[in-house]
Each structure stands twice: as structure tokens, then as C-alpha cells.
Design an enzyme around this catalytic site. Structure first.
Site, PDB file in Angstrom:
ATOM      1  N   GLY A   9       0.850  -1.193   0.000  1.00  0.00           N
ATOM      2  CA  GLY A   9       0.000   0.000   0.000  1.00  0.00           C
ATOM      3  C   GLY A   9       0.875   1.228   0.000  1.00  0.00           C
ATOM      4  O   GLY A   9       2.089   1.140   0.221  1.00  0.00           O
ATOM      5  N   SER A  13      -1.437   4.124   4.508  1.00  0.00           N
ATOM      6  CA  SER A  13      -2.541   3.181   4.265  1.00  0.00           C
ATOM      7  C   SER A  13      -2.743   2.215   5.439  1.00  0.00           C
ATOM      8  O   SER A  13      -3.438   1.220   5.314  1.00  0.00           O
ATOM      9  CB  SER A  13      -2.313   2.416   2.954  1.00  0.00           C
ATOM     10  OG  SER A  13      -1.106   1.687   3.006  1.00  0.00           O
ATOM     11  N   LYS A  15      -0.680   0.147   6.918  1.00  0.00           N
ATOM     12  CA  LYS A  15      -0.062  -1.180   6.794  1.00  0.00           C
ATOM     13  C   LYS A  15       0.471  -1.674   8.134  1.00  0.00           C
ATOM     14  O   LYS A  15       0.258  -2.823   8.508  1.00  0.00           O
ATOM     15  CB  LYS A  15       1.092  -1.134   5.779  1.00  0.00           C
ATOM     16  CG  LYS A  15       0.676  -0.784   4.361  1.00  0.00           C
ATOM     17  CD  LYS A  15       1.851  -0.802   3.398  1.00  0.00           C
ATOM     18  CE  LYS A  15       2.880   0.244   3.691  1.00  0.00           C
ATOM     19  NZ  LYS A  15       2.381   1.634   3.612  1.00  0.00           N
ATOM     20  N   THR A  16       1.177  -0.783   8.824  1.00  0.00           N
ATOM     21  CA  THR A  16       1.770  -1.195  10.099  1.00  0.00           C
ATOM     22  C   THR A  16       0.688  -1.438  11.154  1.00  0.00           C
ATOM     23  O   THR A  16       0.807  -2.348  11.975  1.00  0.00           O
ATOM     24  CB  THR A  16       2.787  -0.139  10.581  1.00  0.00           C
ATOM     25  OG1 THR A  16       3.780   0.012   9.560  1.00  0.00           O
ATOM     26  CG2 THR A  16       3.462  -0.564  11.867  1.00  0.00           C
ATOM     27  N   ASP A  83       7.721  -5.749   8.560  1.00  0.00           N
ATOM     28  CA  ASP A  83       7.306  -4.357   8.311  1.00  0.00           C
ATOM     29  C   ASP A  83       8.316  -3.692   7.378  1.00  0.00           C
ATOM     30  O   ASP A  83       9.493  -4.052   7.372  1.00  0.00           O
ATOM     31  CB  ASP A  83       7.242  -3.604   9.644  1.00  0.00           C
ATOM     32  CG  ASP A  83       6.470  -2.303   9.531  1.00  0.00           C
ATOM     33  OD1 ASP A  83       5.533  -2.236   8.709  1.00  0.00           O
ATOM     34  OD2 ASP A  83       6.786  -1.346  10.254  1.00  0.00           O
ATOM     35  N   GLU A  84       7.861  -2.711   6.598  1.00  0.00           N
ATOM     36  CA  GLU A  84       8.721  -1.946   5.678  1.00  0.00           C
ATOM     37  C   GLU A  84       9.555  -2.886   4.801  1.00  0.00           C
ATOM     38  O   GLU A  84      10.760  -2.710   4.631  1.00  0.00           O
ATOM     39  CB  GLU A  84       9.628  -0.988   6.469  1.00  0.00           C
ATOM     40  CG  GLU A  84       8.881  -0.004   7.350  1.00  0.00           C
ATOM     41  CD  GLU A  84       8.086   1.066   6.583  1.00  0.00           C
ATOM     42  OE1 GLU A  84       8.215   1.145   5.344  1.00  0.00           O
ATOM     43  OE2 GLU A  84       7.322   1.806   7.233  1.00  0.00           O
ATOM     44  N   GLN A  86       9.886  -3.255   1.762  1.00  0.00           N
ATOM     45  CA  GLN A  86      10.526  -2.724   0.545  1.00  0.00           C
ATOM     46  C   GLN A  86      12.021  -2.480   0.735  1.00  0.00           C
ATOM     47  O   GLN A  86      12.770  -2.457  -0.234  1.00  0.00           O
ATOM     48  CB  GLN A  86       9.830  -1.433   0.084  1.00  0.00           C
ATOM     49  CG  GLN A  86      10.080  -0.188   0.930  1.00  0.00           C
ATOM     50  CD  GLN A  86       9.150  -0.072   2.126  1.00  0.00           C
ATOM     51  OE1 GLN A  86       8.330  -0.947   2.389  1.00  0.00           O
ATOM     52  NE2 GLN A  86       9.259   1.025   2.869  1.00  0.00           N
ATOM     53  N   CYS A 141      -6.388   9.149  -1.993  1.00  0.00           N
ATOM     54  CA  CYS A 141      -5.496  10.234  -2.390  1.00  0.00           C
ATOM     55  C   CYS A 141      -5.627  11.381  -1.384  1.00  0.00           C
ATOM     56  O   CYS A 141      -6.718  11.637  -0.862  1.00  0.00           O
ATOM     57  CB  CYS A 141      -5.909  10.684  -3.784  1.00  0.00           C
ATOM     58  SG  CYS A 141      -5.066  12.150  -4.379  1.00  0.00           S
ATOM     59  N   CYS A 144      -7.952  14.122  -3.476  1.00  0.00           N
ATOM     60  CA  CYS A 144      -9.296  13.834  -3.979  1.00  0.00           C
ATOM     61  C   CYS A 144      -9.773  12.538  -3.322  1.00  0.00           C
ATOM     62  O   CYS A 144      -9.158  12.067  -2.374  1.00  0.00           O
ATOM     63  CB  CYS A 144      -9.293  13.722  -5.515  1.00  0.00           C
ATOM     64  SG  CYS A 144      -8.511  12.223  -6.132  1.00  0.00           S
TER      65      CYS A 144
HETATM   66 ZN    ZN Z   1      -6.195  12.450  -6.385  1.00  0.00          ZN
END
Ligand code: ZN
Length: 213
Positions: A9, A13, A15-16, A83-84, A86, A141, A144
Site C-alpha cells: 500500500g 494506508s 499497513k503497520t 514491516d517496511e 521494501q 489520495c 481527492c
Molecule cells: Zn487524487
């Protein structure tokens, strides 16, 4: 056979928070969830896994790029939570694959899919290649109400594509953005609704049911 999961995500988001909720559920059943995080991530103190929502728990193992995860410390574990993810090396992702396959322990990894330039992290790419299940943790987002898929980097409040891929400093901030708002922000060098972006950067996560995806 146990599975290897990649739950990806954008920033913000939860995640953690999701990871810590899974850890708590295992604990409630008197089962051991083993928590791993990369040493590079020191936002909540080196040994802690912290959520922007305020929950925090200490990691069982900190890993560096060339770490070897010792299988003997995993003997009584029912689940491994990362976690993390990436920031993990490809070699570590391959070790996690073997843990799920050979030790029959489920491994659930949480992390970003891409960096602020919308390029895959090496660890995330390897995980996409090796995971049994790839699941999206969704959020909206900052500007928006569409689903965020990118991580927009702000330096001194301005969108930027400059700087190294891995940087966990204090001056820059990352916020979730949809493709339209991300492109607008990067092209113009400005964020159109700073108040909203600021609000989102504080970790406000909307319930999935209220989101217009
Ligand atoms: Zn947006």
C-alpha cells in the site's frame, strides 16, 4: 504449505497498524508472531515497529542487507510479520520464501510497492515475483477521493522527484496520491490543496467502505 504474502500500500494506508493487529490476534490465541523489520527504518526508534495511529511494539529481529535469518529462533513461531519490507534485499526476500516453504511458517510482509518516482523497490519487486498472494491495502489520495497508488514526496512542502530512493530523513514528507493528482503535483511543483494534503500526511485513513474507488 504455508504461504508468503505481500500486502502492499502507499504511505498512510495503515499497513503497520494492520501488521500490529495481526500480531495482537496471534497473541490473543497464545501463539507467537515473530516481528522483523529493516534496521534502516528508525522512525520509531531502532527496535520498534510503530504505526502512525499510535500503536508500537518491539521487533524480534532487525535485519540488514546481508543478514541471515537464523531458522532456530523461528522454531516456536506461528507466523512471521515483516514491516517496511521494501527495504529488504532480494536475498532476504528469498530467505522469507524458503521459511514459508521449508519451515511451513506463514510470512506476511507489509510495505510500499514503489518509491516516490513510481519505481519498484528491489525488495518489493522480488516479493512480487515470489509471493503466493499479493494484496493491496487501500487508502485515498490526499487531494481527492480516488484510490491512492503513488507516494508523493514533499520537500519543504513542495512536490519533488529529487533525492535518493531510500531516505528516511526528517525534512521530507511522503503523502498518498492518485495518478492524476501525482502527475499534477510533480508537473506544477505545487500542491493544489495544501490543507488537505497536510491533513492526510498526519495519517488519517478513511474506512474502505467510504471510499469512491
Ligand atoms: Zn487524487
Amino acid at each position: 504449505m504455508a504461504k508468503l504474502y505481500f500486502r502492499f500500500g502507499t504511505v498512510g494506508s495503515a499497513k503497520t497498524l494492520n501488521l500490529l493487529a495481526v500480531a495482537h490476534a496471534y497473541e490473543q490465541q497464545h501463539k507467537k508472531a515473530f516481528l522483523i523489520k529493516p534496521r534502516i527504518d528508525t522512525r520509531f526508534g531502532e527496535e520498534f515497529i510503530g504505526s502512525r495511529a499510535g500503536l508500537i511494539q518491539s521487533a524480534d529481529l532487525l535485519v540488514d542487507e546481508d543478514s541471515v535469518i537464523p531458522s532456530d529462533i523461528l522454531v516456536d513461531c506461528h507466523c512471521i510479520l515483516v514491516d517496511e519490507v521494501q527495504f529488504l534485499s532480494e536475498g532476504l526476500i528469498e530467505q522469507l520464501r524458503h521459511i514459508a516453504t521449508d519451515l511451513n511458517i506463514p510470512v506476511i510482509c507489509y510495505g510500499l510497492r514503489t518509491d516516490f518516482r513510481a519505481r519498484l523497490f528491489a525488495g518489493s519487486k522480488r516479493l512480487m515475483e515470489l509471493a503466493d498472494a499479493i494484496e493491496e491495502v487501500k487508502t485515498t489520495c490526499s487531494f481527492c477521493n480516488h484510490k491512492a497508488i503513488f507516494n508523493l514526496k514533499l520537500m519543504d512542502g513542495k512536490p519533488t522527484l529529487a533525492g535518493p530512493t531510500i531516505e528516511l530523513g526528517k525534512e521530507e514528507k511522503y503523502i498518498p496520491a492518485c495518478s492524476h493528482c501525482y502527475e499534477d503535483a510533480v508537473k506544477s511543483g505545487e500542491i493544489s490543496i495544501p490543507g488537505q494534503a497536510l491533513k492526510a500526511s498526519k495519517g488519517k485513513v478513511k474506512a474502505e467502505t467510504s471510499v469512491d474507488f
